[in-house]
Write a protein that holds these residues in place. Structure first.
Motif, PDB file in Angstrom:
ATOM      1  N   GLY A 191      22.822  46.836  47.850  1.00  0.00           N
ATOM      2  CA  GLY A 191      22.574  46.571  49.263  1.00  0.00           C
ATOM      3  C   GLY A 191      22.019  45.177  49.495  1.00  0.00           C
ATOM      4  O   GLY A 191      22.405  44.486  50.442  1.00  0.00           O
ATOM      5  N   LEU A 192      21.145  44.729  48.613  1.00  0.00           N
ATOM      6  CA  LEU A 192      20.555  43.398  48.730  1.00  0.00           C
ATOM      7  C   LEU A 192      21.619  42.310  48.607  1.00  0.00           C
ATOM      8  O   LEU A 192      21.563  41.306  49.319  1.00  0.00           O
ATOM      9  CB  LEU A 192      19.479  43.222  47.661  1.00  0.00           C
ATOM     10  CG  LEU A 192      18.758  41.883  47.619  1.00  0.00           C
ATOM     11  CD1 LEU A 192      17.949  41.693  48.893  1.00  0.00           C
ATOM     12  CD2 LEU A 192      17.856  41.811  46.401  1.00  0.00           C
ATOM     13  N   GLY A 235      26.551  61.139  49.769  1.00  0.00           N
ATOM     14  CA  GLY A 235      27.810  61.826  49.491  1.00  0.00           C
ATOM     15  C   GLY A 235      28.828  61.649  50.597  1.00  0.00           C
ATOM     16  O   GLY A 235      30.009  61.411  50.344  1.00  0.00           O
ATOM     17  N   TRP A 236      28.371  61.736  51.831  1.00  0.00           N
ATOM     18  CA  TRP A 236      29.284  61.553  52.957  1.00  0.00           C
ATOM     19  C   TRP A 236      29.856  60.143  52.936  1.00  0.00           C
ATOM     20  O   TRP A 236      31.056  59.939  53.072  1.00  0.00           O
ATOM     21  CB  TRP A 236      28.559  61.814  54.274  1.00  0.00           C
ATOM     22  CG  TRP A 236      29.448  61.605  55.450  1.00  0.00           C
ATOM     23  CD1 TRP A 236      30.331  62.494  55.972  1.00  0.00           C
ATOM     24  CD2 TRP A 236      29.563  60.424  56.243  1.00  0.00           C
ATOM     25  NE1 TRP A 236      30.984  61.946  57.045  1.00  0.00           N
ATOM     26  CE2 TRP A 236      30.529  60.669  57.230  1.00  0.00           C
ATOM     27  CE3 TRP A 236      28.940  59.183  56.204  1.00  0.00           C
ATOM     28  CZ2 TRP A 236      30.888  59.707  58.169  1.00  0.00           C
ATOM     29  CZ3 TRP A 236      29.297  58.237  57.144  1.00  0.00           C
ATOM     30  CH2 TRP A 236      30.257  58.503  58.108  1.00  0.00           C
ATOM     31  N   GLY A 237      29.008  59.152  52.748  1.00  0.00           N
ATOM     32  CA  GLY A 237      29.472  57.768  52.722  1.00  0.00           C
ATOM     33  C   GLY A 237      30.367  57.474  51.535  1.00  0.00           C
ATOM     34  O   GLY A 237      31.373  56.764  51.659  1.00  0.00           O
ATOM     35  N   ALA A 238      30.023  58.007  50.367  1.00  0.00           N
ATOM     36  CA  ALA A 238      30.846  57.774  49.180  1.00  0.00           C
ATOM     37  C   ALA A 238      32.212  58.427  49.321  1.00  0.00           C
ATOM     38  O   ALA A 238      33.231  57.837  48.948  1.00  0.00           O
ATOM     39  CB  ALA A 238      30.135  58.301  47.934  1.00  0.00           C
ATOM     40  N   ASN A 294      25.408  47.395  56.862  1.00  0.00           N
ATOM     41  CA  ASN A 294      25.552  48.486  55.893  1.00  0.00           C
ATOM     42  C   ASN A 294      24.770  48.183  54.628  1.00  0.00           C
ATOM     43  O   ASN A 294      24.149  49.071  54.036  1.00  0.00           O
ATOM     44  CB  ASN A 294      27.021  48.721  55.554  1.00  0.00           C
ATOM     45  CG  ASN A 294      27.776  49.409  56.660  1.00  0.00           C
ATOM     46  OD1 ASN A 294      27.179  50.023  57.538  1.00  0.00           O
ATOM     47  ND2 ASN A 294      29.079  49.293  56.643  1.00  0.00           N
ATOM     48  N   GLY A 295      24.793  46.920  54.201  1.00  0.00           N
ATOM     49  CA  GLY A 295      24.024  46.516  53.028  1.00  0.00           C
ATOM     50  C   GLY A 295      22.532  46.678  53.251  1.00  0.00           C
ATOM     51  O   GLY A 295      21.800  47.092  52.351  1.00  0.00           O
ATOM     52  N   ALA A 333      32.090  47.256  46.527  1.00  0.00           N
ATOM     53  CA  ALA A 333      30.654  47.218  46.231  1.00  0.00           C
ATOM     54  C   ALA A 333      29.905  48.257  47.059  1.00  0.00           C
ATOM     55  O   ALA A 333      29.016  48.948  46.547  1.00  0.00           O
ATOM     56  CB  ALA A 333      30.100  45.820  46.501  1.00  0.00           C
ATOM     57  N   TRP A 334      30.256  48.363  48.329  1.00  0.00           N
ATOM     58  CA  TRP A 334      29.600  49.336  49.205  1.00  0.00           C
ATOM     59  C   TRP A 334      29.837  50.760  48.693  1.00  0.00           C
ATOM     60  O   TRP A 334      28.922  51.571  48.597  1.00  0.00           O
ATOM     61  CB  TRP A 334      30.129  49.170  50.626  1.00  0.00           C
ATOM     62  CG  TRP A 334      29.576  50.110  51.621  1.00  0.00           C
ATOM     63  CD1 TRP A 334      28.304  50.139  52.118  1.00  0.00           C
ATOM     64  CD2 TRP A 334      30.265  51.178  52.266  1.00  0.00           C
ATOM     65  NE1 TRP A 334      28.176  51.153  53.033  1.00  0.00           N
ATOM     66  CE2 TRP A 334      29.364  51.805  53.141  1.00  0.00           C
ATOM     67  CE3 TRP A 334      31.564  51.659  52.186  1.00  0.00           C
ATOM     68  CZ2 TRP A 334      29.716  52.897  53.922  1.00  0.00           C
ATOM     69  CZ3 TRP A 334      31.915  52.741  52.971  1.00  0.00           C
ATOM     70  CH2 TRP A 334      30.994  53.342  53.825  1.00  0.00           C
TER      71      TRP A 334
END
Length: 128
Positions: A79-80, A24-27, A103-104, A46-47
């Motif tokens: 991520g991949l 949630g923080w990252g989004a 990050n991925g 994408a991230w």
């Protein structure tokens, strides 16, 4: 009369809450960057979508739904796809490509971990 409902394990609430805070923080950070124009790359999109799938996975995990497995698998796949940026040479226009790859890697690792947890909970009958 015997009750057939299964009590939710405490670790499910803790894991779901941790996933919700983490993704949630990252989004929220990513969506804010997309809205104000700071992020314009397709990799940033994408991230952010990977993190959004993580939030949805966390919510479905808390709601005891098997969809959490699919959503966390999507996080891992996104991520991949960005792992190739770890070995990309830096350029003046994109100096942060290795950071995007890192990050991925983190998205992939957390996606696989939460997927494995959700799969375990589905097998034990906690997720419906």
């Amino acid at each position: 009369m015997e009750s057939t409902t299964q009590k939710t394990p405490l670790h499910l609430w803790v894991t779901g809450g941790l996933a919700l805070v983490l993704f949630g923080w990252g989004a929220a950070f990513g969506i804010a960057g997309l809205v104000d124009g700071t992020y314009t790359d397709s990799m940033d999109l994408a991230w952010t979508s990977g993190l959004t799938f993580g939030v949805l996975g966390a919510v479905t995990l808390i709601l005891h739904r098997r969809w959490a497995m699919f959503l966390f698998a999507m996080v891992a796949v996104i991520g991949l796809t960005s792992l190739g940026f770890l070995v990309s040479p830096q350029s003046p226009t994109s100096p942060s490509l290795p950071i995007v790859g890192l990050n991925g890697f983190m998205l992939m690792a957390f996606g696989i971990g939460f997927f494995a947890y959700a799969r375990s909970m589905a097998r034990s009958g906690v997720l419906r």
